[in-house]
Design a protein around this motif. Sequence first.
Motif, PDB file in Angstrom:
ATOM      1  N   ALA A  79       1.164  -1.123   0.029  1.00 19.45           N
ATOM      2  CA  ALA A  79      -0.118   0.033   0.277  1.00 19.45           C
ATOM      3  C   ALA A  79       0.320   0.947  -0.135  1.00 19.45           C
TER       4      ALA A  79
ATOM      5  N   GLU B 148       4.169   1.179  -1.250  1.00 15.76           N
ATOM      6  CA  GLU B 148       4.545   1.197  -2.409  1.00 15.76           C
ATOM      7  C   GLU B 148       3.306   2.027  -3.379  1.00 15.76           C
ATOM      8  N   LEU B 149       2.549   1.635  -2.876  1.00 15.89           N
ATOM      9  CA  LEU B 149       1.466   2.257  -4.064  1.00 15.89           C
ATOM     10  C   LEU B 149       1.591   3.686  -4.426  1.00 15.89           C
TER      11      LEU B 149
ATOM     12  N   GLY C  97       3.062   2.132 -11.268  1.00  8.51           N
ATOM     13  CA  GLY C  97       1.246   2.375 -10.639  1.00  8.51           C
ATOM     14  C   GLY C  97       0.946   0.793 -10.762  1.00  8.51           C
ATOM     15  N   ALA C  98       1.150   0.149 -11.861  1.00  8.50           N
ATOM     16  CA  ALA C  98      -0.313  -0.963 -12.545  1.00  8.50           C
ATOM     17  C   ALA C  98       0.861  -2.031 -11.705  1.00  8.50           C
ATOM     18  N   GLU C  99       1.529  -2.191 -11.608  1.00  7.60           N
ATOM     19  CA  GLU C  99       2.698  -3.169 -10.919  1.00  7.60           C
ATOM     20  C   GLU C  99       2.141  -2.642  -9.864  1.00  7.60           C
ATOM     21  N   GLU C 100       2.639  -1.899  -9.095  1.00  7.26           N
ATOM     22  CA  GLU C 100       2.112  -2.029  -7.214  1.00  7.26           C
ATOM     23  C   GLU C 100       0.659  -2.214  -7.026  1.00  7.26           C
ATOM     24  N   MET C 101      -0.251  -1.342  -7.724  1.00  5.64           N
ATOM     25  CA  MET C 101      -1.809  -1.797  -7.699  1.00  5.64           C
ATOM     26  C   MET C 101      -1.737  -3.527  -7.714  1.00  5.64           C
ATOM     27  N   ALA C 102      -0.859  -4.332  -9.164  1.00 10.80           N
ATOM     28  CA  ALA C 102      -1.742  -5.405  -8.493  1.00 10.80           C
ATOM     29  C   ALA C 102      -0.806  -6.774  -8.102  1.00 10.80           C
ATOM     30  N   ASP C 103       0.135  -5.796  -7.083  1.00  9.05           N
ATOM     31  CA  ASP C 103       0.693  -5.962  -6.025  1.00  9.05           C
ATOM     32  C   ASP C 103      -0.148  -6.388  -4.726  1.00  9.05           C
ATOM     33  N   VAL C 104      -0.560  -4.942  -4.338  1.00  7.15           N
ATOM     34  CA  VAL C 104      -1.998  -4.430  -3.638  1.00  7.15           C
ATOM     35  C   VAL C 104      -2.912  -5.579  -3.532  1.00  7.15           C
TER      36      VAL C 104
ATOM     37  N   TYR D  60      -3.030  -8.390  -5.047  1.00  2.57           N
ATOM     38  CA  TYR D  60      -2.878  -9.578  -4.713  1.00  2.57           C
ATOM     39  C   TYR D  60      -2.821 -10.164  -3.324  1.00  2.57           C
TER      40      TYR D  60
END
Lengths: 204, 204
Positions: A135, A137-138, A147-154, A156
């Motif tokens: 959260a 890092e996003l 942003g797309a990568e960190e959204m995917a992390d959040v 997940y």
Amino acid sequence: MFTTVVTTRLNEALGLVYSSKESVIAALECNRGVYYSRSRAALWRKGDTSGHYQNLHRIDIDCDADALRFTVTQRGKDVKAFCHLNDLTCWGKPTGFRGLEETLAKRMKDAPVGSYTKRLFNDPVLLRNKLVEEAQELSECVSRQHGAEEMADVLYFAMVKAATLGVTLDDVAVELDKRDRKVTRRKGDSKEDRIKAADAILKK
Amino acid sequence: MFTTVVTTRLNEALGLVYSSKESVIAALECNRGVYYSRSRAALWRKGDTSGHYQNLHRIDIDCDADALRFTVTQRGKDVKAFCHLNDLTCWGKPTGFRGLEETLAKRMKDAPVGSYTKRLFNDPVLLRNKLVEEAQELSECVSRQHGAEEMADVLYFAMVKAATLGVTLDDVAVELDKRDRKVTRRKGDSKEDRIKAADAILKK
């Protein structure tokens, strides 16, 4: 006869079927997915033989009044399959958010040795720390790709948590729609006590 | 002639159209949504007159080989509308995740006085604190209903951030699918330095 697309509460297409006036009335009467089977020339209450039935939430007619949309929750004993090939959709296994949800449901039942997801299921502190960290890092992202990568992390880590509680994507969609119907939102300043609680956890 | 459901990359149903062999070939040739218009009895490259065109990502045929699914990104000048009534779908405005995305896009352009979302757009520290706080609250949930509510909170704040970066739900789905194709995931322990950074922010 109406061409009918059957969707989840997130409007995901499960497959195409046909409806007659009679099948629509029957669907509304029993709150289930009931269609018209052209091959059998008869009403078809989905799931009566397969066990893969549907709870019906709403029926909408399209802009030129010739195609219906049935919004349903697909049920099933072991898997949630709209398709006779045991996939959720008639175009194969889902991808994206729903694909992740299906993968997590499988990992809950039977995870391969060394599964990171399984480790998260078994270690609530690690899961909490990772979710809070992602959260963070996003929040710091400045580019679209990052942003797309960190959204995917959040997403997940949030969905791993959701899986442990039995919360589905459809439950979240219902919750968002409840709020959308409210005229005013609760205005949230960030809460001092919550921030302190987060501090305490993150410091460990 | 194939009945064709047109969907986003999250498999959300935009509407129903028809395809001929010729329209499928034309679609693949120009990587756009091209269909067969029964009323005009001609190929129809969507968007040529309306400006609401589509980038084509893939075409799938269903389990009994009589219905196609076109996966597209719907484009548009002002609004992303598949429907001639200027809604995203032929069954009206989207709800759930996509409904939230549309609401946030509107708030980016023109927010009503007192909009909380607008306040978040203008205050990155508040947005960061709220997102971290909600991630924390989700982590502590023990019931399904509470979990759905906290997931909705996390999603709301994460999507406000995404909106500021121009990140769409489709971008996130693409990212998740990239990872799903990898055999191994990067195994994440929670990072000491990230936790310290979160501490510093949350203490302010």
